[in-house]
Design a protein around this motif. Structure first.
Motif, PDB file in Angstrom:
ATOM      1  N   PRO A  94      -2.604   4.223  -4.503  1.00 44.98           N
ATOM      2  CA  PRO A  94      -3.260   2.906  -4.513  1.00 44.98           C
ATOM      3  C   PRO A  94      -2.420   1.827  -3.846  1.00 44.98           C
ATOM      4  N   ILE A  95      -1.104   1.970  -3.927  1.00 44.44           N
ATOM      5  CA  ILE A  95      -0.214   0.982  -3.313  1.00 44.44           C
ATOM      6  C   ILE A  95      -0.421   0.910  -1.803  1.00 44.44           C
ATOM      7  N   VAL A  97      -3.279   1.171  -0.165  1.00 47.87           N
ATOM      8  CA  VAL A  97      -4.583   0.640   0.253  1.00 47.87           C
ATOM      9  C   VAL A  97      -4.499  -0.758   0.872  1.00 47.87           C
ATOM     10  N   PRO A  98      -3.783  -1.734   0.292  1.00 50.40           N
ATOM     11  CA  PRO A  98      -3.733  -3.064   0.920  1.00 50.40           C
ATOM     12  C   PRO A  98      -3.141  -3.068   2.321  1.00 50.40           C
ATOM     13  N   GLU A 118      -5.447  -2.092 -12.641  1.00 51.17           N
ATOM     14  CA  GLU A 118      -4.718  -2.578 -11.474  1.00 51.17           C
ATOM     15  C   GLU A 118      -5.214  -1.903 -10.185  1.00 51.17           C
ATOM     16  N   SER A 119      -5.348  -0.587 -10.227  1.00 49.38           N
ATOM     17  CA  SER A 119      -5.809   0.134  -9.039  1.00 49.38           C
ATOM     18  C   SER A 119      -7.265  -0.200  -8.719  1.00 49.38           C
ATOM     19  N   ARG A 121      -8.861  -2.933  -9.207  1.00 51.55           N
ATOM     20  CA  ARG A 121      -8.948  -4.241  -8.550  1.00 51.55           C
ATOM     21  C   ARG A 121      -8.596  -4.129  -7.064  1.00 51.55           C
ATOM     22  N   VAL A 122      -7.612  -3.285  -6.754  1.00 48.47           N
ATOM     23  CA  VAL A 122      -7.250  -3.068  -5.348  1.00 48.47           C
ATOM     24  C   VAL A 122      -8.420  -2.432  -4.604  1.00 48.47           C
ATOM     25  N   TYR A 123      -9.040  -1.419  -5.186  1.00 50.31           N
ATOM     26  CA  TYR A 123     -10.159  -0.738  -4.535  1.00 50.31           C
ATOM     27  C   TYR A 123     -11.309  -1.712  -4.281  1.00 50.31           C
ATOM     28  N   GLN A 125     -11.212  -4.783  -3.674  1.00 52.42           N
ATOM     29  CA  GLN A 125     -10.888  -5.710  -2.592  1.00 52.42           C
ATOM     30  C   GLN A 125     -10.926  -5.053  -1.216  1.00 52.42           C
ATOM     31  N   HIS A 126     -11.087  -3.717  -1.202  1.00 48.85           N
ATOM     32  CA  HIS A 126     -11.077  -2.993   0.075  1.00 48.85           C
ATOM     33  C   HIS A 126     -12.256  -2.027   0.140  1.00 48.85           C
TER      34      HIS A 126
END
Length: 348
Positions: A94-95, A97-98, A118-119, A121-123, A125-126
């Motif tokens: 996941p780190i 992805v941004p 946490e992961s 939220r990253v997904y 956003q992408h």
């Protein structure tokens, strides 16, 4: 196609012992290379693969830290952007992805771990990334992803020769942890009146659990702790096992060790949790019980002397070979990259 695969900085590819994500990266890189694709693997310097390899760290960074992972991923992304030669990048953390914001090529990300806020939220956003869950159960527990599919893991069957007979013991392999049910495996084997052979280790955060729940049971039951094993010793252990015990206490996204056992002819005994209802074909590659019903697993273990190990291995080869997995990823890459970029790829 020209494909960049970013592994982790924590374990070599392929792993010498523990390392599910790294084994996946190995099988994928080797399989894609064999099909004629130009693969570059970003992994540790001691990794051994047939494809091109790039490394920031000469040896594994253990124990894992977020700082090492960020450094590794940021470096890999910068190299991919600088070289500007790839058709697609495959992420496994996941780190990572941004960092796709800085890349001009499509990205595929395989979800290797259980869902966490946490992961997720990253997904969210992408949404432009193509996400791959490794089981339907894993995808159902994750946030809704606009571009997602399910591809089960696979391994090379030739690395797991089938044994049509066993030596009468049960096996439990992997990380010694509460969610893996290591203490329950000891209880189940004892209730079945069978020897249990453990192979693995407790990670630092699982050490208190090991000392509290596993070590006393080992002394009382006479079970043997063989420690972490390399591939050859692991396969020998699975070939001699009457069954693999996996009394999971969590919704495990996938169980590669279960597939490895099936290929060796050893059925899987576990609870109906996580991916196991998808992985285990009841009566053919193993048996499942309701979560917490260790007595049922003990009874099943006692009745496996005439289990059809050949049929077990045959079904595992049909469903979980690396060729099946790589073919599905190849098709996904074509869909994500578009026809222009995929013209040079071979048929699955």
């Amino acid at each position: 196609m020209r494909i960049a695969i970013i592994s982790t900085p924590f374990i070599r590819v392929p792993p010498a012992g523990y390392g599910g994500t790294e084994l996946f990266c190995y099988e994928l890189a080797e399989g894609l290379s064999a099909r004629g694709h130009e693969v570059t693997l970003f992994a540790t310097g001691d990794s051994s693969v047939a494809c091109r390899r790039r490394s920031l760290y000469a040896s594994p960074c253990w124990p894992p830290t977020p700082e090492d992972e960020v450094n590794h991923v940021a470096w890999a992304a910068s190299e991919i952007a600088r070289e500007d030669r790839f058709d697609l990048v495959h992420l496994n953390s996941p780190i990572a992805v941004p960092f796709t914001r800085f890349l001009r090529v499509p990205a595929v990300h395989t979800l290797h771990h259980a869902s966490c806020d946490e992961s997720s939220r990253v997904y969210a956003q992408h949404p432009e990334v193509a996400y791959v869950a490794i089981s339907e159960r894993q995808r159902s527990l994750e946030i809704a992803l606009p571009r997602s599919c399910v591809i089960h893991h696979g391994v090379t069957p030739a690395r797991y020769p089938t044994s049509l007979s066993d030596e009468g013991y049960l096996a439990h392999l992997g990380r010694y942890a509460e969610e893996k049910g290591t203490h329950l495996a000891l209880d189940i084997a004892r209730a079945a009146g069978m020897q249990l052979r453990l192979a693995g280790r407790a990670h630092p955060r699982d050490r208190p659990y090991y000392l509290r729940e596993v070590a006393p049971r080992l002394r009382e039951s006479g079970a043997s702790d063989l420690g972490e094993m390399d591939h050859d010793r692991k396969v020998a252990l699975l070939r001699g096992a009457r069954a693999l015990l996996c009394p999971l206490q969590w919704e495990e996204p996938f169980g590669l060790i279960a597939v490895e056992a099936m290929l060796c002819g050893a059925p899987v005994l576990g609870f109906r949790r996580g991916s196991f209802p998808e992985i285990v074909d009841e009566g053919v590659t193993g048996f499942l019980a309701a979560p917490g019903d260790g007595a049922r697993l003990a009874a099943l273990a006692s009745g496996l002397a005439r289990f059809d190990r050949a049929a077990c291995a045959r079904r595992a080869r049909e469903r979980f070979s690396s060729a099946v997995m790589v073919g599905k990823y190849e098709a996904l890459y074509r869909a994500v990259s578009g026809p222009r970029r995929a013209q040079g790829s071979r048929a699955a």
